[in-house]
Design an enzyme around this catalytic site. Structure first.
Site, PDB file in Angstrom:
ATOM      1  N   GLY A 169       0.826  -1.213   0.000  1.00  0.00           N
ATOM      2  CA  GLY A 169       0.000   0.000   0.000  1.00  0.00           C
ATOM      3  C   GLY A 169       0.854   1.254   0.000  1.00  0.00           C
ATOM      4  N   GLY A 223       4.492  -7.239   4.895  1.00  0.00           N
ATOM      5  CA  GLY A 223       4.516  -8.223   3.808  1.00  0.00           C
ATOM      6  C   GLY A 223       5.719  -8.011   2.899  1.00  0.00           C
ATOM      7  CB  SER A 249       2.137   1.553   7.046  1.00  0.00           C
ATOM      8  OG  SER A 249       0.937   1.382   7.765  1.00  0.00           O
ATOM      9  CG  ASP A 272      -3.322   1.323   8.662  1.00  0.00           C
ATOM     10  OD1 ASP A 272      -3.973   2.331   8.333  1.00  0.00           O
ATOM     11  OD2 ASP A 272      -3.524   0.199   8.177  1.00  0.00           O
TER      12      ASP A 272
HETATM   13  P1  ADP Z   1       2.525  -4.786   2.711  1.00  0.00           P
HETATM   14  O1  ADP Z   1       3.954  -4.731   2.318  1.00  0.00           O
HETATM   15  O2  ADP Z   1       1.901  -3.421   2.693  1.00  0.00           O
HETATM   16  O3  ADP Z   1       2.295  -5.548   3.990  1.00  0.00           O
HETATM   17  P2  ADP Z   1       1.605  -7.057   1.112  1.00  0.00           P
HETATM   18  O4  ADP Z   1       1.471  -7.969   2.277  1.00  0.00           O
HETATM   19  O5  ADP Z   1       0.515  -7.083   0.094  1.00  0.00           O
HETATM   20  O6  ADP Z   1       1.718  -5.525   1.539  1.00  0.00           O
HETATM   21  O7  ADP Z   1       2.987  -7.380   0.388  1.00  0.00           O
HETATM   22  C1  ADP Z   1       3.382  -6.686  -0.759  1.00  0.00           C
HETATM   23  C2  ADP Z   1       4.102  -7.623  -1.711  1.00  0.00           C
HETATM   24  O8  ADP Z   1       5.251  -8.177  -1.060  1.00  0.00           O
HETATM   25  C3  ADP Z   1       3.288  -8.838  -2.137  1.00  0.00           C
HETATM   26  O9  ADP Z   1       2.435  -8.547  -3.229  1.00  0.00           O
HETATM   27  C4  ADP Z   1       4.382  -9.820  -2.521  1.00  0.00           C
HETATM   28  O10 ADP Z   1       4.884  -9.554  -3.817  1.00  0.00           O
HETATM   29  C5  ADP Z   1       5.477  -9.510  -1.509  1.00  0.00           C
HETATM   30  N1  ADP Z   1       5.369 -10.436  -0.377  1.00  0.00           N
HETATM   31  C6  ADP Z   1       4.597 -10.333   0.733  1.00  0.00           C
HETATM   32  N2  ADP Z   1       4.755 -11.387   1.550  1.00  0.00           N
HETATM   33  C7  ADP Z   1       5.640 -12.203   0.941  1.00  0.00           C
HETATM   34  C8  ADP Z   1       6.234 -13.470   1.258  1.00  0.00           C
HETATM   35  N3  ADP Z   1       5.937 -14.131   2.376  1.00  0.00           N
HETATM   36  N4  ADP Z   1       7.115 -13.997   0.371  1.00  0.00           N
HETATM   37  C9  ADP Z   1       7.436 -13.364  -0.755  1.00  0.00           C
HETATM   38  N5  ADP Z   1       6.914 -12.179  -1.112  1.00  0.00           N
HETATM   39  C10 ADP Z   1       6.034 -11.599  -0.297  1.00  0.00           C
END
Ligand code: ADP
Length: 363
Positions: free
Chosen positions: A11, A106, A150, A152
């Site tokens: 995000g 993530g 973020s 949040d």
């Molecule tokens: P945020 O970083 O805001 O928490 P996401 O959880 O959607 O958002 O993660 C963003 C991107 O990071 C995902 O679309 C993916 O490409 C990568 N990603 C997230 N978690 C993993 C994971 N466990 N292993 C590999 N890539 C990941």
């Protein structure tokens, strides 16, 4: 010089551009080659025009912009080994072995996994004839540094995440605007603000906007909340107040873990008090608009520190995330923070709210 790449993932949030700018300029200042990777991990996997070398002026005139000018995306392919292999190849072709990831937990988890996987990814690439032995040797170690973007403020290990302060400004502006019209018509307004697992935005906005009531995920109201809120609103009106403001975090829940929605709150007030009650869902307005001075400065300081961390990194250095501790930009272990953030989310799910709040505190 070292090859450093910066990208934004997950995000978006205000202040990401300031962080990107600082990484580029600090990187150039210390003699590194700096690259943008556009569209987050998707751009890393796809390569091509998504990986471009940056220069001093390519980050002029972005510090005041919301969102992220280099784009952000969610990428399923990067979750698979095949995708990460393509990403590794694209980085090696540019001599990039240092990554600055700006995203949520993530994105940071993905970066850490990538680093752990790096050696075996390279061996596979050599085996498949996609890179040479020399390229493999020259790019043997991947260093990563994270920054949390973020709105949040939901990440453990930092006092503030990049974007939170600007989102608060947006919310406060909206509440002030709504309070003016609510006053004229003696209305009650319910504002839904972002925050699925973290009530920081709702709580701080409520404190700083003189709201009458706030619902947050970490502190579910007592069973008889409908009675309590009605008494409170009645009391305010009886003291001459012409309006009411109620803030509801997206993730607000009751003692049983059931959602407390703006609609549910409205129904209580209309049924029991008959007040003229309206709902405003702020939504993505909170992510938009220009970054506050605080977020711009936070991005600057964190970005600069991120580059310093990469320059000092050796093969034994564990990945870090740049965090705000008091008034200092400091390095903290990346995976420790990610795991703690995930533990908080679990505690919230299990309705151990006190534990969650305690864990979220500093250190
Ligand atoms: P945020 O970083 O805001 O928490 P996401 O959880 O959607 O958002 O993660 C963003 C991107 O990071 C995902 O679309 C993916 O490409 C990568 N990603 C997230 N978690 C993993 C994971 N466990 N292993 C590999 N890539 C990941």
């Amino acid at each position: 010089g070292k090859g450093i790449a910066v990208f934004t993932s997950g995000g978006d949030s205000q202040g990401m551009n300031s962080a990107v700018r600082a990484v580029v300029r600090m990187g150039l200042y210390v003699g590194a080659r700096v690259y943008f990777i556009k569209e987050g991990y998707q751009g890393m996997v796809d390569g091509g025009d998504n990986i471009v070398e940056a220069n001093w002026s390519s980050v002029s005139g972005i510090i005041h912009k919301g969102g992220t000018v280099i784009g952000s995306a969610r990428c399923m392919e990067f979750r698979e080994r095949e995708g990460r292999m393509r990403a590794a190849k694209n980085l090696i072709k540019h001599g990039i072995t240092n990554l600055v990831v700006i995203g949520g937990d993530g994105s940071l988890t993905g970066a850490n996994l990538f680093r752990q996987d790096w050696t075996s990814l390279l061996q596979l690439l050599v085996k498949n004839g996609e890179i040479t032995e020399e390229e493999c040797k020259a790019n043997a170690h991947l260093n990563i540094v994270g920054m949390v973007g973020s709105i949040d403020n939901d990440f453990c290990g930092t006092d503030m995440t990049i974007g939170t302060d600007s989102a608060l400004h947006r919310i406060i502006e909206a509440v002030d605007a709504i309070a003016a019209t609510a006053y004229s018509h003696q209305r009650c307004f319910i504002l839904e603000v972002m925050g699925r697992h973290c009530g920081y935005l709702a709580l701080v906005a409520a404190l700083t906007s003189e709201a009458d009531y706030v619902f947050i995920p970490e502190n579910p109201p007592p069973e008889n909340w409908s009675e309590k809120i009605c008494n409170k609103l009645k009391q305010e009106r009886s003291m001459g107040q012409r309006l009411n403001i109620i803030l509801v975090a997206e993730g607000a829940i009751d003692q049983h873990g059931q959602a407390i929605t703006a609609e549910a709150v409205k129904k209580v007030i209309v049924d029991q008090l008959g007040f003229d009650t309206r709902i405003t869902v702020l939504g993505h307005v909170q992510r938009g608009g220009s970054p506050s001075a605080f977020d711009r400065l936070l991005g600057c300081r964190m970005g600069a520190e991120a580059v310093l961390a990469l320059m000092e990194a050796n093969t034994a250095t564990e990945p870090c995330v740049i965090s705000l501790d008091g008034n200092q930009a400091v390095r903290v272990p990346l995976m420790g923070c990610v795991l703690k953030t995930q533990a908080v989310a679990r505690a919230m799910k299990e309705r151990n709210w006190d534990q969650a709040v305690q864990m979220r505190g500093r250190s």
